[in-house]
Design a protein around this motif. Structure first.
Motif, short mmCIF file in Angstrom:
data_model
loop_
_atom_site.label_atom_id
_atom_site.label_comp_id
_atom_site.label_asym_id
_atom_site.label_seq_id
_atom_site.Cartn_x
_atom_site.Cartn_y
_atom_site.Cartn_z
N LEU A 2 20.57 13.68 38.21
CA LEU A 2 20.13 14.68 39.17
C LEU A 2 20.31 14.17 40.59
O LEU A 2 20.14 12.99 40.88
N TYR A 3 20.62 15.10 41.51
CA TYR A 3 20.84 14.73 42.90
C TYR A 3 20.57 15.93 43.79
O TYR A 3 20.86 17.06 43.42
N GLY A 4 20.01 15.68 44.97
CA GLY A 4 19.85 16.71 46.00
C GLY A 4 19.03 17.91 45.57
O GLY A 4 17.98 17.77 44.94
N LYS A 5 19.52 19.10 45.92
CA LYS A 5 18.76 20.34 45.68
C LYS A 5 18.50 20.57 44.19
O LYS A 5 17.44 21.07 43.82
N GLU A 6 19.47 20.20 43.35
CA GLU A 6 19.28 20.36 41.90
C GLU A 6 18.14 19.46 41.42
O GLU A 6 17.33 19.86 40.59
N HIS A 7 18.07 18.26 41.95
CA HIS A 7 16.99 17.32 41.61
C HIS A 7 15.64 17.95 41.97
O HIS A 7 14.71 17.97 41.15
N VAL A 8 15.54 18.47 43.18
CA VAL A 8 14.30 19.09 43.64
C VAL A 8 13.93 20.27 42.74
O VAL A 8 12.78 20.38 42.29
N ASP A 21 11.43 10.35 36.50
CA ASP A 21 12.07 9.10 36.09
C ASP A 21 13.55 9.24 36.40
O ASP A 21 14.23 10.13 35.86
N TRP A 22 14.06 8.39 37.29
CA TRP A 22 15.42 8.54 37.79
C TRP A 22 16.04 7.17 38.00
O TRP A 22 15.48 6.33 38.72
N ASN A 23 17.17 6.92 37.36
CA ASN A 23 17.96 5.71 37.62
C ASN A 23 17.11 4.43 37.52
O ASN A 23 17.18 3.56 38.40
N ASN A 24 16.30 4.35 36.48
CA ASN A 24 15.43 3.20 36.22
C ASN A 24 14.35 2.99 37.27
O ASN A 24 13.86 1.87 37.45
N PRO A 40 10.29 24.32 55.87
CA PRO A 40 10.00 23.20 54.98
C PRO A 40 11.28 22.61 54.39
O PRO A 40 12.20 23.36 54.04
N PHE A 41 11.34 21.30 54.30
CA PHE A 41 12.45 20.58 53.67
C PHE A 41 11.87 19.63 52.64
O PHE A 41 10.97 18.85 52.95
N THR A 42 12.40 19.70 51.40
CA THR A 42 11.90 18.86 50.32
C THR A 42 12.97 17.86 49.93
O THR A 42 14.12 18.22 49.68
N THR A 43 12.55 16.59 49.87
CA THR A 43 13.46 15.48 49.60
C THR A 43 12.93 14.65 48.44
O THR A 43 11.76 14.25 48.45
N PRO A 44 13.76 14.36 47.42
CA PRO A 44 13.35 13.43 46.36
C PRO A 44 13.48 12.00 46.88
O PRO A 44 14.53 11.63 47.42
N LEU A 45 12.42 11.21 46.72
CA LEU A 45 12.40 9.84 47.24
C LEU A 45 11.81 8.88 46.21
O LEU A 45 10.82 9.20 45.56
N ILE A 46 12.41 7.71 46.12
CA ILE A 46 11.84 6.63 45.30
C ILE A 46 10.49 6.26 45.90
O ILE A 46 10.35 6.18 47.12
N MET A 107 8.48 -2.23 47.34
CA MET A 107 9.56 -1.25 47.23
C MET A 107 10.89 -1.91 46.83
O MET A 107 11.65 -1.34 46.05
N ALA A 108 11.16 -3.11 47.31
CA ALA A 108 12.41 -3.80 46.97
C ALA A 108 12.41 -4.24 45.50
O ALA A 108 13.47 -4.35 44.89
N ARG A 109 11.22 -4.44 44.92
CA ARG A 109 11.16 -4.75 43.49
C ARG A 109 11.57 -3.54 42.66
O ARG A 109 12.20 -3.69 41.62
N THR A 110 11.22 -2.36 43.10
CA THR A 110 11.57 -1.16 42.34
C THR A 110 12.99 -0.69 42.65
O THR A 110 13.62 -0.06 41.82
N TRP A 111 13.53 -1.00 43.84
CA TRP A 111 14.88 -0.61 44.22
C TRP A 111 15.48 -1.73 45.07
O TRP A 111 15.44 -1.70 46.30
#
Length: 134
Positions: A2-8, A21-24, A40-46, A107-111
């Motif tokens: 999933l990516y971008g608008k489809e992910h949201v 759950d995305w990309n480990n 409003p703008f919605t963004t998927p974020l780690i 955060m660097a441990r998770t990504w």
């Protein structure tokens, strides 16, 4: 993947059953108010939990410019957050210099790519703290 608008869209439709759950790692949805448009703008974020708060990183892959969502929350720190089926209002703030090193490590441990992104840019990449309100 999933990516971008489809992910949201999939995340919202399934309360995160698809998209959390995305990309480990794990992803929340952050909704900011456009500083110019007011839309409003919605963004998927780690993200990661940090005590009662949530952390996200304004990395934009190491780009020299801050991401739009970060510029938006600097103008209007009242945001909406969705973690799985939990939707809530939050106040966003940039981590202070004294607390950032510990938060960055979390955060660097998770990504781990965050460390690489920081090496790519002269911009100091902010860690954002999302504090639930109400």
């Amino acid at each position: 993947m999933l990516y971008g608008k489809e992910h949201v869209r999939r995340y919202q439709e399934t309360d995160g059953a698809e998209g959390h759950d995305w990309n480990n790692t794990v992803v929340l949805l952050l909704t900011t108010k456009g500083r110019k448009s007011g839309q409003p703008f919605t963004t998927p974020l780690i993200y990661q939990r940090f005590g009662d708060d949530y952390l996200v990183v304004a990395s934009k892959g190491g780009d020299p410019e801050h991401p739009q969502w970060y510029k938006n929350l600097l103008a209007e720190p009242e945001v909406e957050v969705q973690v799985k089926g939990d939707r809530f209002r939050a106040r966003a703030r940039t981590a202070e210099a004294s607390e950032k090193p510990e938060m960055w490590q979390v955060m660097a441990r998770t990504w781990p790519e965050y460390d690489e992104y920081q090496k790519k840019t002269d911009r100091e990449i902010p860690v954002v703290v999302l504090e639930r309100v109400g």
